[in-house]
Motif scaffolding. Structure first.
Motif, PDB file in Angstrom:
ATOM      1  N   ARG A 121       0.864  -1.225   0.125  1.00 56.98           N
ATOM      2  CA  ARG A 121      -0.135   0.022  -0.094  1.00 56.98           C
ATOM      3  C   ARG A 121       0.746   1.259   0.055  1.00 56.98           C
ATOM      4  O   ARG A 121       0.333   2.194  -0.465  1.00 56.98           O
ATOM      5  CB  ARG A 121      -1.040  -0.026   1.182  1.00 56.98           C
ATOM      6  N   CYS A 122       2.179   1.239   0.645  1.00 59.21           N
ATOM      7  CA  CYS A 122       2.973   2.536   0.566  1.00 59.21           C
ATOM      8  C   CYS A 122       3.851   2.086  -0.701  1.00 59.21           C
ATOM      9  O   CYS A 122       4.473   1.407  -1.084  1.00 59.21           O
ATOM     10  CB  CYS A 122       3.736   2.421   2.040  1.00 59.21           C
ATOM     11  N   ARG A 123       4.054   3.349  -1.080  1.00 52.00           N
ATOM     12  CA  ARG A 123       4.935   3.470  -2.443  1.00 52.00           C
ATOM     13  C   ARG A 123       6.333   4.107  -2.155  1.00 52.00           C
ATOM     14  O   ARG A 123       6.992   4.334  -3.199  1.00 52.00           O
ATOM     15  CB  ARG A 123       4.157   4.069  -3.653  1.00 52.00           C
ATOM     16  N   GLU A 178       2.223  -2.970   7.578  1.00 56.87           N
ATOM     17  CA  GLU A 178       1.434  -2.159   8.407  1.00 56.87           C
ATOM     18  C   GLU A 178       2.238  -1.861   9.864  1.00 56.87           C
ATOM     19  O   GLU A 178       2.339  -0.762  10.319  1.00 56.87           O
ATOM     20  CB  GLU A 178       0.168  -2.692   8.732  1.00 56.87           C
ATOM     21  N   ASP A 188       0.730  10.435   6.407  1.00 52.97           N
ATOM     22  CA  ASP A 188       0.005   9.789   5.166  1.00 52.97           C
ATOM     23  C   ASP A 188       0.345   8.532   4.887  1.00 52.97           C
ATOM     24  O   ASP A 188      -0.744   7.772   4.721  1.00 52.97           O
ATOM     25  CB  ASP A 188       0.507  10.490   4.114  1.00 52.97           C
ATOM     26  N   GLU A 189       1.497   7.832   5.331  1.00 53.17           N
ATOM     27  CA  GLU A 189       1.748   6.407   5.032  1.00 53.17           C
ATOM     28  C   GLU A 189       0.980   5.495   6.193  1.00 53.17           C
ATOM     29  O   GLU A 189       0.558   4.463   5.923  1.00 53.17           O
ATOM     30  CB  GLU A 189       3.271   6.007   5.110  1.00 53.17           C
ATOM     31  N   ARG A 192      -2.534   5.240   5.043  1.00 57.90           N
ATOM     32  CA  ARG A 192      -2.582   4.132   3.649  1.00 57.90           C
ATOM     33  C   ARG A 192      -2.736   2.775   4.416  1.00 57.90           C
ATOM     34  O   ARG A 192      -3.359   2.237   3.741  1.00 57.90           O
ATOM     35  CB  ARG A 192      -1.121   4.407   2.786  1.00 57.90           C
ATOM     36  N   VAL A 193      -1.676   2.625   5.273  1.00 56.63           N
ATOM     37  CA  VAL A 193      -1.946   1.063   5.536  1.00 56.63           C
ATOM     38  C   VAL A 193      -3.301   0.870   6.630  1.00 56.63           C
ATOM     39  O   VAL A 193      -3.489  -0.291   7.026  1.00 56.63           O
ATOM     40  CB  VAL A 193      -0.708   0.708   6.576  1.00 56.63           C
ATOM     41  N   VAL A 195      -6.215   1.210   5.645  1.00 50.26           N
ATOM     42  CA  VAL A 195      -7.215   0.737   4.599  1.00 50.26           C
ATOM     43  C   VAL A 195      -6.941  -0.746   4.242  1.00 50.26           C
ATOM     44  O   VAL A 195      -5.811  -1.233   4.404  1.00 50.26           O
ATOM     45  CB  VAL A 195      -7.342   1.651   3.371  1.00 50.26           C
TER      46      VAL A 195
END
Length: 215
Positions: A121-123, A178, A188-189, A192-193, A195
């Motif tokens: 999920r994280c880029r 996560e 922000d990260e 993202r995790v 969700v």
């Protein structure tokens, strides 16, 4: 008397979470970067000992002094509770995975291995690298490739006899992602995790050496 080390909370001219080593015109050290390099050192040695911690801290400081980086935001944050959760999960997961791998070695029947793709999920480069290092330290699976463009980790698993085992391996990677992000990621990260993980294709993996249509 001039101080050899000055921290940012006492000197507003320094960047946040940093210290100045050597007094005036000295080198500015990024404390989160030093902490992260120390964690990487401990993970590479696969042992949490005081000697590894001290050696890792000394090596991290020496590297930062020898190869100073420009003052940029690396996207590294330190969350004490998240770090404790990650360490506890890793210790427990390393033990249970080692027991499972030992049982597989002494089992009478052969097991099928496979390489599976796990989309993350994280880029960010930092979180991709941190997740890959964390996953590689758990017995039973090893990262063979990290595809930055799609934020995908390709994992070699030893036990791939059933689709349920492959799904469990993916869930384990997502759980480690996560925990890693909640320990070292930005807001922000972390959002993202929070969700659900991205959907995966109904492909169950291939044996090493098999050639699929995408080869």
């Amino acid at each position: 008397m001039r101080r050899l080390i000055r921290f940012s909370y006492r000197n507003k001219d320094l960047p946040p979470f940093s210290c100045e080593f050597g007094g005036r015109r000295g080198r500015v050290l990024d404390l989160p970067l030093i902490a992260w390099l120390t964690v990487i050192w401990v993970l590479l040695w696969s042992g949490l000992h005081w000697a590894n911690l001290l050696t890792g801290a000394v090596v991290a400081v020496a590297v930062c002094l020898a190869f100073p980086l420009p003052q940029v935001d690396l996207g590294l944050r330190l969350h004490p509770w998240g770090i404790l959760r990650l360490a506890g999960f890793l210790l427990l997961h390393m033990y249970t995975s080692a027991v499972r791998v030992t049982r597989q070695i002494f089992a009478d029947r052969p097991h099928r291995a496979a390489v599976i793709a796990v989309p993350l999920r994280c880029r960010s480069d930092l979180m991709l690298t941190a997740t890959a290092v964390t996953v590689s330290n758990v017995p039973g699976g090893s990262v063979v490739e990290v595809r930055r463009a799609t934020a995908t980790v390709f994992l070699h698993v030893l036990d791939a006899d059933r689709p349920a085992e492959l799904a469990a391996a993916r869930r384990s990677v997502w759980r480690l992602e996560e925990l890693t992000v909640r320990a070292f990621g930005t807001r922000d990260e972390i959002a993202r995790v929070a969700v659900p993980p991205p959907p995966t294709a109904p492909h169950t993996g291939e044996q090493p050496g098999d050639q699929g249509e995408d080869a």
